[in-house]
Design a protein around this motif. Structure first.
Motif, PDB file in Angstrom:
ATOM      1  N   LEU A  75       0.803  -1.182   0.227  1.00  0.00           N
ATOM      2  CA  LEU A  75       0.398   0.159   0.320  1.00  0.00           C
ATOM      3  C   LEU A  75       0.808   1.206  -0.371  1.00  0.00           C
ATOM      4  CD1 LEU A  75      -3.097   0.666   0.104  1.00  0.00           C
ATOM      5  CD2 LEU A  75      -2.576   1.563   2.717  1.00  0.00           C
ATOM      6  N   ARG A  76       1.775   1.706   0.688  1.00  0.00           N
ATOM      7  CA  ARG A  76       3.143   2.449   1.108  1.00  0.00           C
ATOM      8  C   ARG A  76       4.030   2.686  -0.133  1.00  0.00           C
ATOM      9  NH1 ARG A  76       3.055  -0.627   5.784  1.00  0.00           N
ATOM     10  NH2 ARG A  76       4.825  -1.310   5.589  1.00  0.00           N
ATOM     11  N   VAL A  77       4.141   1.859  -1.092  1.00  0.00           N
ATOM     12  CA  VAL A  77       5.133   1.559  -1.985  1.00  0.00           C
ATOM     13  C   VAL A  77       4.426   2.321  -3.577  1.00  0.00           C
ATOM     14  CG1 VAL A  77       4.810  -0.280  -2.938  1.00  0.00           C
ATOM     15  CG2 VAL A  77       6.726   0.746  -3.445  1.00  0.00           C
ATOM     16  N   CYS A  78       2.951   2.457  -3.278  1.00  0.00           N
ATOM     17  CA  CYS A  78       2.342   2.515  -4.732  1.00  0.00           C
ATOM     18  C   CYS A  78       2.113   3.868  -4.845  1.00  0.00           C
ATOM     19  CB  CYS A  78       0.411   1.585  -4.486  1.00  0.00           C
ATOM     20  SG  CYS A  78       0.818   0.175  -4.701  1.00  0.00           S
ATOM     21  N   ASP A  79       1.990   4.525  -6.126  1.00  0.00           N
ATOM     22  CA  ASP A  79       1.629   6.410  -6.310  1.00  0.00           C
ATOM     23  C   ASP A  79       0.411   5.783  -6.491  1.00  0.00           C
ATOM     24  OD1 ASP A  79       5.195   7.146  -7.210  1.00  0.00           O
ATOM     25  OD2 ASP A  79       3.849   5.041  -8.629  1.00  0.00           O
ATOM     26  N   ARG A  80      -0.671   4.988  -6.818  1.00  0.00           N
ATOM     27  CA  ARG A  80      -1.528   5.962  -6.651  1.00  0.00           C
ATOM     28  C   ARG A  80      -2.815   4.106  -6.105  1.00  0.00           C
ATOM     29  NH1 ARG A  80       0.487   6.908 -11.405  1.00  0.00           N
ATOM     30  NH2 ARG A  80       0.080   4.333 -12.289  1.00  0.00           N
ATOM     31  N   GLY A  89      -7.354  -1.196   3.871  1.00  0.00           N
ATOM     32  CA  GLY A  89      -5.446  -1.055   4.343  1.00  0.00           C
ATOM     33  C   GLY A  89      -4.681  -2.233   3.470  1.00  0.00           C
ATOM     34  N   ALA A  90      -5.009  -2.238   2.031  1.00  0.00           N
ATOM     35  CA  ALA A  90      -4.085  -3.910   2.068  1.00  0.00           C
ATOM     36  C   ALA A  90      -3.766  -4.336   0.183  1.00  0.00           C
ATOM     37  CB  ALA A  90      -4.079  -5.486   2.354  1.00  0.00           C
ATOM     38  N   VAL A  91      -3.150  -4.264  -0.140  1.00  0.00           N
ATOM     39  CA  VAL A  91      -3.163  -4.239  -1.371  1.00  0.00           C
ATOM     40  C   VAL A  91      -2.235  -5.586  -2.077  1.00  0.00           C
ATOM     41  CG1 VAL A  91      -1.742  -3.178  -3.949  1.00  0.00           C
ATOM     42  CG2 VAL A  91      -2.662  -2.156  -2.308  1.00  0.00           C
ATOM     43  N   ASN A  92      -2.772  -6.631  -2.982  1.00  0.00           N
ATOM     44  CA  ASN A  92      -2.385  -7.717  -3.488  1.00  0.00           C
ATOM     45  C   ASN A  92      -2.194  -7.503  -4.997  1.00  0.00           C
ATOM     46  OD1 ASN A  92      -4.987  -7.786  -4.650  1.00  0.00           O
ATOM     47  ND2 ASN A  92      -4.952  -9.379  -4.193  1.00  0.00           N
TER      48      ASN A  92
END
Length: 282
Positions: A75-80, A89-92
């Motif tokens: 989540l924190r490393v994304c630009d969008r 609160g999570a990206v997969n």
């Protein structure tokens, strides 16, 4: 498959990653659709995650799936980031492009598509749902149900503080009621359910069975277990024996992979019987 030099490459990032079935899944689709592509397991230690993601993007990867323990770091490393992933609160799923890194969470899509494609005819507004387990999968499922229109979702966990934390974090982000059910009262909370979901590891091969008295569960309730090893858990077998419609967990894994494959390789893949059979091979 031979590669042309224009091979489209993606992968799955985790630590550890050897257990992941995603390379088998995406490899099946790449072969089936005749795509010059590769999908690789990418073991990355937590302390190296940000550097690894940026390195993959710089190396020309199309993107990556993200699994334990990196979904929050992603989540924190994304630009969008899409709004739903921000809420839970999570990206997969990561997509790399010239203008930066985009992140999304497809677990909710996979969960709901699994219920619907199985012919269950489930609607999130059909009545209360209860989710067993308050880990990342459980939180995602609670969020998926609320986001899809469920008016009430109950969550229960062996360690009640984890269920309370999940409820507190999600309550302000979605409409609908979240009720924490104490573990010892889990059987009493079944009476008016439209959906029961096990998102815990209980019932998985090598783990204890889920102990749950189903006597109060309506025969009209749908029962889903996201565990897929074994494909029919004890919970599903007991529910089916008493007349409940059941849905196994393999479809969630397969459907959650579709949006990423489409973004990276340009084809919207199908979940077929041959794919399910391939995924169940030893």
């Amino acid at each position: 498959m031979s590669h042309s030099g224009k091979t489209l490459t993606a992968g799955v990032i985790g630590w550890p990653i050897s257990h992941s079935r995603s390379p088998r899944l995406h490899g099946h689709w790449l072969d089936h659709y005749g795509i010059d592509g590769a999908y690789l397991p990418l073991p990355v230690r937590p302390e190296n995650f940000d550097m690894a993601v940026k390195g993959l993007a710089a190396a020309g990867f199309r993107g990556a799936n993200v699994t334990v323990p990196h979904k929050e770091a992603a989540l924190r490393v994304c630009d969008r980031v899409d709004p739903f992933a921000t809420k839970i609160g999570a990206v997969n799923t990561l997509v790399f492009a010239e203008d930066g890194i985009s992140g999304s969470n497809t677990d909710a899509f996979g969960f709901l598509e699994n219920l619907r494609s199985a012919g269950a005819g489930y609607r999130s507004d059909a009545g209360p749902a209860m989710v067993i387990g308050a880990g990342g999968a459980g939180r995602g499922i609670v969020a998926a149900l609320l986001n899809d229109g469920a008016a009430e979702v109950r969550i229960t966990n062996r360690t009640q503080s984890r269920a309370e934390q999940a409820a507190d974090e999600l309550a302000g982000r979605f409409e609908g009621k979240i009720e924490v059910v104490p573990w010892h009262q889990r059987a009493d909370a079944l009476a008016d359910l439209a959906l029961l979901v096990n998102s815990s590891s209980l019932g998985m091969s090598g783990q204890p069975d889920l102990e749950l008295n189903l006597d109060r569960l309506s025969p009209d309730a749908l029962v889903n277990d996201i565990v897929y090893t074994p494909l029919e858990t004890t919970l599903l077998a007991r529910a089916r024996a008493r007349g409940n419609q059941t849905v196994d967990g393999l479809g969630m894994l397969l459907h959650q992979a579709r949006p990423g494959f489409h973004a990276w390789f340009g084809v919207n893949p199908e979940v077929t019987k041959s794919l399910r059979s391939r995924m169940l091979e030893p």
